[in-house]
Scaffold this motif. Structure first.
Motif, PDB file in Angstrom:
ATOM      1  N   TYR A  65       0.824  -1.207   0.000  1.00  0.00           N
ATOM      2  CA  TYR A  65       0.000   0.000   0.000  1.00  0.00           C
ATOM      3  C   TYR A  65       0.859   1.259   0.000  1.00  0.00           C
ATOM      4  O   TYR A  65       1.993   1.262   0.462  1.00  0.00           O
ATOM      5  N   PHE A 119      -3.264   5.752   1.216  1.00  0.00           N
ATOM      6  CA  PHE A 119      -4.220   4.718   1.612  1.00  0.00           C
ATOM      7  C   PHE A 119      -4.086   4.403   3.097  1.00  0.00           C
ATOM      8  O   PHE A 119      -5.082   4.273   3.818  1.00  0.00           O
ATOM      9  N   GLN A 122      -6.797   4.840   6.208  1.00  0.00           N
ATOM     10  CA  GLN A 122      -7.157   3.742   7.104  1.00  0.00           C
ATOM     11  C   GLN A 122      -7.063   4.177   8.564  1.00  0.00           C
ATOM     12  O   GLN A 122      -7.969   3.933   9.360  1.00  0.00           O
TER      13      GLN A 122
END
Length: 306
Positions: free
Chosen positions: A80, A84, A88
């Motif tokens: 990732y 991202f 999260q």
């Protein structure tokens, strides 16, 4: 299964379709064990994410690990990117969506706080077995594994942190607290009868889109009863001898909520039942019961990160 421990679904990757790469599988799978061994042979070391998941008996890091995203992700270019991972972390700290069963945002009317402010605080404390904070004179109670203060002067909830009480914005909990503390009118006896939503006088409310949601819990815990009970204990729950695994949560001192897990067999699919003490329908409205269960389920899904 094509989804790896890191969360990448190899079914949607062309390399997998071309046979150039295969899925690592869930961390607890034989596929993961074989993939890790192959990586050691080929590269001299396994993927740090896959090996961590295997050693900690975690299937999927984004779903099951309370430390996600950890240094195994942030210190690597795979799988990732920073944006991202930042998303999260941000969303995982926000709590459950502040919406009702229809998807509308929950708005707290200030008049609900006015009703509570007019009540005899000592009487409410006796009815609910909550405490009165010696410094502020406000009610406080243990909600799962968090200390919550009900500040009627500022009309908000406060959470105890290392530096003292800080404002908590959690509309589902605020609505439930106001409904409960404004409604309760005597010390209701507990332990006479355990019921599900279908046994409540307002059972019709809990149908269709208002049905209590258990699908996510089943996805997470149907094959992991020890993870289920570990998560329950972490948020202050008590293990009960019911079903294949069961937890009694106490979001308020006198409102127990029971989660029962059956793993299923060839004849019956796995399922989760949510039960209450009969007294709950006397102290909470049906919408508040829905909000309370949504909160409890959210914290169970968070596991030891809750």
């Amino acid at each position: 299964m094509a989804t790896g421990a890191c969360g990448i679904n190899c079914d949607v990757c062309q390399l997998n379709l071309l046979g150039q790469c295969s899925s690592c599988g869930p961390g607890r799978s034989d596929l993961a064990t074989g993939k890790s061994a192959a990586q050691k042979r080929t590269f001299g070391h396994p993927c740090s994410i896959l090996e961590c998941a295997r050693l900690n008996h975690i299937d999927y890091c984004p779903r099951d690990c309370p430390s996600f995203p950890c240094d195994n992700f942030t210190g690597s270019n795979y799988p990732y990117g920073k944006g991202f991972l930042d998303m999260q972390q941000r969303r995982r700290s926000q709590g459950p969506p502040a919406v009702d069963p229809s998807g509308r945002r929950i708005e707290i009317d200030g008049s609900w706080w006015d009703v509570l402010a007019d009540r005899d605080i000592g009487q409410v404390a006796n009815f609910t077995l909550t405490d009165i904070d010696s410094g502020s004179g406000h009610l406080w109670f243990r909600f799962l594994n968090r200390d919550i203060l009900v500040d009627t002067r500022r009309q908000c909830l406060m959470e105890r942190r290392a530096q003292g009480w800080e404002k908590l914005v959690l509309p589902l909990l605020e609505l439930t607290v106001l409904d409960y503390l404004s409604r309760v009118n005597h010390l209701h006896p507990l332990g006479r009868e355990m019921v599900g939503t279908e046994d409540l006088a307002d059972a019709a409310y809990f149908s269709g889109r208002n049905r209590l949601k258990t699908a996510a819990l089943l996805t997470r815990y149907s094959n992991d009863p020890s993870g289920f009970t570990t998560a329950g204990r972490h948020i202050g729950g008590r293990i009960e001898q019911m079903g294949d695994a069961a937890i009694r949560l106490t979001p308020f001192p006198r409102i127990p909520v029971y989660y029962l897990l059956w793993q299923g067999n060839e004849e019956f699919p796995p399922r989760i039942s949510i039960l209450f003490d009969r007294s709950i329908e006397s102290v909470l409205s049906s919408p508040a019961i829905w909000c309370l269960v949504t909160l409890c389920s959210y914290h169970l899904l968070r596991g030891t990160a809750a």
